[in-house]
Design a protein around this motif. Structure first.
Motif, mmCIF file in Angstrom:
data_model
loop_
_atom_site.group_PDB
_atom_site.id
_atom_site.type_symbol
_atom_site.label_atom_id
_atom_site.label_comp_id
_atom_site.label_asym_id
_atom_site.label_seq_id
_atom_site.Cartn_x
_atom_site.Cartn_y
_atom_site.Cartn_z
ATOM 1 N N PHE A 19 -33.781 10.577 -11.387
ATOM 2 C CA PHE A 19 -32.646 10.660 -12.151
ATOM 3 C C PHE A 19 -32.614 12.503 -12.402
ATOM 4 N N LYS A 25 -25.018 6.993 -14.930
ATOM 5 C CA LYS A 25 -23.622 7.475 -14.828
ATOM 6 C C LYS A 25 -23.660 8.851 -13.956
ATOM 7 N N LEU A 85 -25.347 8.949 -7.188
ATOM 8 C CA LEU A 85 -25.264 9.406 -5.991
ATOM 9 C C LEU A 85 -25.095 8.309 -4.695
ATOM 10 N N LEU A 86 -24.594 7.233 -5.660
ATOM 11 C CA LEU A 86 -24.415 5.433 -5.337
ATOM 12 C C LEU A 86 -22.829 5.780 -5.434
ATOM 13 N N PHE A 122 -37.215 6.521 -4.934
ATOM 14 C CA PHE A 122 -35.703 6.697 -5.381
ATOM 15 C C PHE A 122 -34.709 7.773 -5.937
ATOM 16 N N LEU A 123 -34.601 8.323 -5.428
ATOM 17 C CA LEU A 123 -34.124 9.362 -5.340
ATOM 18 C C LEU A 123 -32.224 9.235 -6.183
ATOM 19 N N SER A 124 -32.190 10.033 -7.407
ATOM 20 C CA SER A 124 -30.187 10.421 -7.370
ATOM 21 C C SER A 124 -30.422 11.252 -8.271
ATOM 22 N N GLU A 150 -21.152 5.370 -8.425
ATOM 23 C CA GLU A 150 -20.919 4.607 -9.754
ATOM 24 C C GLU A 150 -22.072 4.496 -10.597
ATOM 25 N N GLN A 151 -21.356 4.039 -11.701
ATOM 26 C CA GLN A 151 -22.500 3.928 -12.912
ATOM 27 C C GLN A 151 -23.364 2.612 -12.602
ATOM 28 N N LEU A 152 -24.671 2.633 -13.031
ATOM 29 C CA LEU A 152 -25.495 1.438 -12.386
ATOM 30 C C LEU A 152 -26.586 1.104 -13.212
ATOM 31 N N GLU A 186 -20.322 -1.175 -14.308
ATOM 32 C CA GLU A 186 -21.774 -0.883 -13.799
ATOM 33 C C GLU A 186 -22.600 -2.164 -13.226
ATOM 34 N N PHE A 187 -23.622 -1.657 -11.609
ATOM 35 C CA PHE A 187 -23.844 -2.975 -11.256
ATOM 36 C C PHE A 187 -25.247 -2.762 -11.280
#
Lengths: 760, 399
Positions: A388, A433, A436-437, A412-414, A439-441, B4-5
């Motif tokens: 990240f 948060k 690149l997707l 996995f790069l974001s 959304e918060q993940l 959040e997922f």
């Protein structure tokens, strides 16, 4: 000194068609009675140069004034051994920016002839500064950079002293599991090459290694630095503490005392830090060197603002330096329970709340994350490495490595901002948060690795421990990096003969360190060789002039010692300045600083410039021809004028330009000279200053502005408007702004009455 | 804050996507040029950008339940304009293949048809069935005058092909039912809870599909739209022809018109025109895939298998007719047998081959209609000059 001056007016480039050349010659031969004045086209051509040489021999000329194109062209053609050469610019500054055959254009050209004949006549005859110098090099730091610099200098035939604080050479390179190859295909890692380098250093008979040693003190000047080398010990902490306290006190005084240029010490305040030890009381070695390469390296930045990421509370949240140590041992295991790690989250950016989440972050931290991701992926085909970042920076061929890692299905790069790390059932849960997707993940991982910044060791300590009037430290920017003109002179420091290289200069990788070290070694050699010939180093490389002080008139005001950007002046016991000519860069800021006007160069002095101002002819107040003298920096503003001329930009013919080595040369007396001569306005054009300054001599243009702030008193005494003095900053590419600046000022002056001192 | 997922990347899924044709998916760095380039991508959560990172991150659950992959008509504009060579068009196609496999019933057939290593088995089954039919009808004979009914009894044909058709339809329906349930339950796109009813949505979808309205908006590749339209309507024509002829034979007991030479009966004209359109359209597709891979995208086994079977069906059908006109009975019988093989392959593998897009795409478009997922961006021509606005062009437009 009286000079026999030959004036050579170039009639090429349209000069002959636009000006009355005969009248120009009359100025030279009539007003100044020069023995030779010739007008021809293209004096730089060989047959024309032969005429000049004939005159030098036949007429015994001691000085030649070429009035034609810019002095920035044909510099090699106009070189006559033992004869002074000056250049008046009738092309870019006159005919290319003024209407041809106009009365005002002619007056402008005639004024330049006058001013430059006067200037030429004021040259003094002084030999260059020569002293016996050393051509050995001191390298501080035995890491990749220091060893490379030492090896390069040794390979060029110079004796090197290499001082390393650790008992063994190698530095950080000893601790890395793998490093980038720097070779095609750029996608693989290799073992650290440090052992080969150490062996090469130990094998070289040109390199003397002081392992487990530190520099206690460096005194002297380029070509004659005396270095005290002392075994490492607790003394260094005492010394650093004393020096840091001194620096903090000095900064506090400056902050309280106001702007630059007004830094006189109060009674009883130490001008130099207290040194706890006396060299006579401990074992040491003294080496004399000509120049110094500072390659002292970096330390990891302690993660700041990382509490929410569990740093310090969760054992499996570690730094990239710690991961490197884990990886160097073999398989990457979890600190908490020793379990082999199958997933890692690399966090490049700690959080959004602070302005600089990672103050010393750099492209190196991006590369390290990718490198360490490969450690995991090579050891575990099902391993998952999450990176990240805020900025993924992989310059040059590292783009290839980045692409290879990006192609790996387990990487996995974001972009993303981590908001928290918490203990989870099988490891750690990382919340991120703004990914690149979109959304918060949350990702569940075994290990979280935080990037660390690379802090230059000069942030914590002086390292060089200079015995200079201006203190033991290299002048630093606010981040502890050496402060230099970063655009044009990245290798330079503000201490002549001392060159920084490697991560002490800026965060960089192995390959860059090696390149940097080679460059610094070359700069160090260059410095010693120039100094041995009595010449200046960059940016006035080859200049044989140097400042001379007429000490008997010195009032010990210490402005020159304070204002010199390069710390060239130390102090005599009686308070007068003690020049170190080999430290001097010949910027002549001291000349501008001196209220007694006792500092001069053989080809640049207060009297010389003042006489040029006085040489202008100023029409009386009824002629409606105002006069403006413009002092310009010859480094940036002069090329700006030339470019304006090349673009045929037209502007007022009422201005007369006088180039200075730096706008910091500006001496108040010239302003007074100009105003009492009847000049209507004075303009100063210098480089940009501030955080991203462009001044070749760091603070010359800033000092000029500061000094002009103090001029209002003089103007009031003369009953003149303070707006008659105008200070401008111009970058080298802003030629298109020049006509506007000039014409606006003329417009402004037209609102005032003519200077009442005209004709006095 | 957005919900959040927990991202749990499935490495194997990413590897599968790469193997299925999305070989460059990892190169994507999410610049979104693809979604901007796409003329038909919706405003909200546009494709194919999000699909790229889902695939990179191995988010299988999202991709296999993502109706957007079927809204893409693969004009390949995204791939040609991708600055990184990540080929989003290929990724969308690879995911479509995986969705067909994922939802097929029975699932082993999905695996069979998509596997290049099982090609011999895949093609061997219809060949074996037809050879068996020929065998039980007395082997390869060439009864004169030409009568395909004597070569292989129509009853056998009807038995086998009706079974294949029913099997295909049942399988397709079951697969689609599963898919629809997945879309309803697990669609990863936030489209809100409002839904139009199914039947009107399906009708709307048909209105879009029959004239290829959306396909036509993929302006970069109009030849693709034209060829697909030819194949699509050619196939409908052939289906209608076959249906009418079957109806005539079985219900009205009218002999097929084949024996009368190149007849001018309307049914024959319809059949021949449809067949020509069908074969021509497919021919264009094949030639473009071979000669212009940068425009048509990289072609996988899955693409070629389907093209081979469907083109083979059309080509052998036409050839059978031509050879019959030319008077070669053995040739005509032989080609007829081969044609039957192709037709069987086409029917049997309809739910498992690329042919299944006929169902999935229709359903996904219908789902899109019901969820309001067809809001497209206005199409702006490339490099069109920005019209001068009052107050000067330097003003930033208001958002």
């Amino acid at each position: 000194m009286d000079h026999k001056i030959g004036v050579y007016i170039d009639t090429g480039y349209g000069i002959g068609e636009a000006l009355d050349i005969e009248a120009l010659c009359t100025v030279a031969t009539g007003e100044f009675s020069v023995p030779v004045c010739r007008a021809e086209s293209y004096w730089n051509e060989p047959d024309k140069l032969a005429i000049i040489r004939n005159d030098i021999a036949g007429e015994g000329l001691t000085a030649v004034l070429i009035a034609g194109p810019s002095p920035r062209v044909h510099q090699d053609a106009f070189k006559f051994d033992g004869t002074i050469v000056e250049r008046a610019n009738l092309r870019e500054h006159v005919v290319w920016c003024q209407p041809p055959n106009h009365e005002d254009t002619q007056m402008l050209a005639e004024d330049y002839i006058r001013m430059w004949i006067v200037k030429t006549s004021k040259y003094e005859d002084r030999p260059p500064f020569m002293e016996e110098t050393s051509k050995d090099i001191l390298v501080i730091g035995g890491g990749m950079t220091g060893m490379t610099a030492a090896l390069e200098a040794a390979a060029a035939g110079y004796q090197v002293y290499l001082v390393e604080k650790e008992p063994q050479l190698g530095g950080w390179a000893n601790k890395y599991a793998k490093v980038f190859t720097g070779k095609p295909p750029y996608t693989e890692l290799t073992d650290s090459p440090v052992q080969e380098k150490i062996a090469a250093v130990n094998k070289s008979d040109k390199i003397k290694v002081f392992a487990g040693h530190r520099v206690f003190r460096i005194s002297g000047a380029p070509g004659m630095f005396d270095v005290i080398v002392r075994a490492d010990g607790p003394w260094i902490e005492k010394l650093d503490t004393a020096q840091n306290e001194w620096l903090a006190a000095k900064k506090a005084r400056e902050a309280a005392g106001g702007a630059a240029g007004e830094k006189k010490e109060a009674e009883g305040e130490p001008t130099e830090p207290e040194v706890p030890d006396d060299p006579s009381e401990f074992a040491h070695e003294v080496v004399r060197v000509g120049s110094v390469v500072l390659a002292a390296g970096w330390r990891p930045e302690e993660p700041q603002n990382a509490e929410h990421l569990g740093y310090g509370t969760l054992p499996d949240v570690i730094t990239n330096v710690q991961l490197e140590e884990l990886a160097a041992k073999g398989k990457i295991t979890r600190p908490s329970d020793g379990k082999e790690v199958s997933s890692i989250a690399f966090i490049e950016c700690m959080g959004p709340e602070v302005e600089h989440p990672l103050l010393y972050g750099s492209n190196v931290s991006s590369l390290v994350a990718l490198k360490q991701a490969q450690y995991l992926r090579k050891s575990n085909p099902d391993g998952k490495a999450f990176v990240f970042y805020n900025n993924m920076r992989t310059p040059g061929q590292y783009e290839v490595f980045y692409q290879a890692m990006q192609d790996d299905p387990g990487v996995f790069l974001s972009k993303g901002i981590p908001t928290g790390v918490a203990s989870a059932a099988s490891g750690l849960a990382v919340d991120v948060k703004d990914t690149l997707l979109g959304e918060q993940l949350r990702v569940n991982v075994d290990l979280v690795v935080l990037s660390t910044g690379m802090v230059p060791v000069t942030k914590d300590a002086a390292v060089l421990n200079l015995k200079y009037r201006q203190g033991p430290f290299l002048p630093e920017n606010p981040y502890g990096f050496n402060d230099s003109h970063f655009i044009c002179f990245p290798y330079e420091t503000q201490r002549t003969g001392i060159y920084t290289a490697g991560c002490v200069r800026q965060p960089m990788d192995f390959q860059s360190c090696e390149t940097d070290a080679t460059g610094a070694a070359l700069k160090a050699i260059q410095c010693m060789e120039l100094v041995a010939q009595g010449k200046a180093v960059h940016p006035r490389a080859g200049d044989e002039s140097f400042p001379e002080i007429f000490v008997t008139r010195c009032t010990q005001c210490k402005r020159c010692t304070e204002e010199c950007p390069f710390g060239a002046y130390d102090e005599q016991p009686n308070g007068t300045p003690m020049p170190n000519p080999t430290r001097c860069r010949r910027c002549a800021i001291c000349m501008g600083s001196c209220p007694e006007r006792i500092i001069s160069f053989r080809d640049h002095s207060v009297d010389m410039i003042g006489s040029m101002v006085k040489a202008m002819s100023v029409p009386d107040e009824y002629a409606e021809k105002p006069r403006v003298v413009v002092f310009i920096c010859e480094n940036d503003a002069y090329p700006v004028l030339d470019m304006a001329g090349m673009h045929r930009l037209q502007y007022s013919a009422f201005v007369r330009f006088i180039p200075l080595r730096c706008l910091g040369n500006i001496n108040m007396v010239w302003i007074a000279d100009a105003l009492s001569k009847g000049i209507d306005g004075i303009m100063l054009i210098g480089c940009k200053y501030g955080d991203d300054y462009q001044c070749h001599f760091v603070k010359g243009s800033e000092l000029a502005e500061y000094r002009m702030g103090k001029i209002s008193e003089t103007l009031q005494r003369l009953v003149l408007e303070s707006d008659r003095i105008n200070v401008q900053q111009l970058a080298i590419d802003e030629y298109y702004k020049l006509p506007g600046i000039i014409n606006d000022f003329i417009e402004l002056l037209s609102g005032f009455d003519p200077n009442p001192y005209k004709g006095f | 804050m957005a919900k959040e997922f927990v991202a749990e990347p499935d490495l194997q899924f990413t590897r599968d996507v790469i193997a299925a044709g999305g070989s460059d998916v990892k190169k994507c760095y999410q610049c979104a040029t693809c979604s901007v380039a796409c003329p038909i991508s919706p405003d909200n959560s546009p494709y194919p950008r999000k699909e790229m990172i889902w695939a990179q991150w191995g988010l299988k659950d999202r991709l296999v339940n993502d109706p957007d992959i079927w809204l893409c008509h693969h004009c390949n504009d995204c791939s040609t304009q991708c600055p990184r060579g990540a080929n989003p068009g290929d990724l969308m196609k690879a995911v479509r293949k995986m969705v067909i496999e994922e939802n097929s019933w029975p699932s082993f057939l999905g695996g069979l048809v998509g596997q290049p290593s099982l090609m011999v088995l895949t093609l061997g089954i219809p060949v074996a069935v037809v050879l068996f039919l020929v065998y039980i009808n007395g082997g390869f004979r060439a009864p004169q005058p030409l009568n395909y009914g004597e070569f292989i009894n129509y009853l056998y044909i009807q038995g086998v092909y009706t079974f294949a058709l029913v099997f295909a339809v049942v399988s397709m329906v079951l697969s689609l039912k599963k898919y629809w349930a997945n879309l309803e339950a697990n669609c990863p796109i936030n489209v809100g809870a409002v839904r139009k009813p199914f039947v009107p949505s399906l009708i709307e979808a048909f209105k879009e599909i029959l004239p290829h309205d959306k396909f036509k908006e993929c302006e970069a590749n109009n030849i693709r739209y034209a060829s697909h339209l030819m194949v699509f309507w050619g196939m409908i024509g052939l289906f209608v022809t076959t249906a009418i002829v079957a109806f005539n034979i079985d219900i009205l007991h009218i002999a097929p018109p084949s024996r009368g030479g190149p007849g001018t009966v309307p049914i024959k004209i319809l059949g021949n025109v449809s067949a020509i359109a069908f074969v021509l359209g497919l021919g264009i597709m094949i030639v473009r895939r071979i000669t212009q891979p940068d425009q048509a995208g990289n072609s996988s086994y899955f693409d070629w298998l389907f093209l081979f079977v469907i083109f083979g069906t059309g080509a052998t059908g036409l050839l059978t007719e031509l050879v019959r006109w030319a008077g070669s009975a053995p040739g005509a019988y032989f080609l007829y047998a081969v044609h039957l093989m192709f037709v069987l392959a086409l029917l049997l593998y309809l739910p498992f081959s690329k042919f299944a897009h006929i169902g999935y795409r229709t359903l996904a478009i219908a789902w899109g209609k019901s969820a309001g997922r067809d809001v497209t961006l206005p199409v702006v021509p490339n490099y069109a000059p920005v019209p001068a606005q009052e107050g000067g062009a330097e003003e930033t437009p208001q958002a």
